[in-house]
Design an enzyme around this catalytic site. Sequence first.
Site, short mmCIF file in Angstrom:
data_model
loop_
_atom_site.label_atom_id
_atom_site.label_comp_id
_atom_site.label_asym_id
_atom_site.label_seq_id
_atom_site.Cartn_x
_atom_site.Cartn_y
_atom_site.Cartn_z
CB CYS A 29 115.59 -3.58 15.31
SG CYS A 29 114.47 -4.92 14.98
CB CYS A 32 113.59 -3.65 12.17
SG CYS A 32 112.93 -3.72 13.85
#
Length: 106
Positions: A29, A32
């Site tokens: 991700c 993230c």
Amino acid sequence: MPEVTDATFAEEVLRSDIPVLVDFTAEWCPPCRMVAPVLGRLAEERAGALKVVSLDVDRNPETQAAYGVLSMPTLVLFRGGEPARSVVGAQPERRLVEQLGLDEAP
């Protein structure tokens, strides 16, 4: 940032004496990774008053499912063992603090 797992979540998050901000994250991700430095700063600035931990959703599906986390990153603030507020997606620090109510009294 310390990592919690399905096995340690109850002890580290739900039974914590101070509020805990859980970063539901995944290695794949990109947003993230963008929010990680912001969370690191929050953890440093609020040490002793706020615990910041991460949980890898791919390795810990039980906790992810229990809290209905579908998008990463999802940040959930737990107070007294209960989810109090959450934010989905990478946000600037000021906005995260505001949306999670981190400047409000417990």
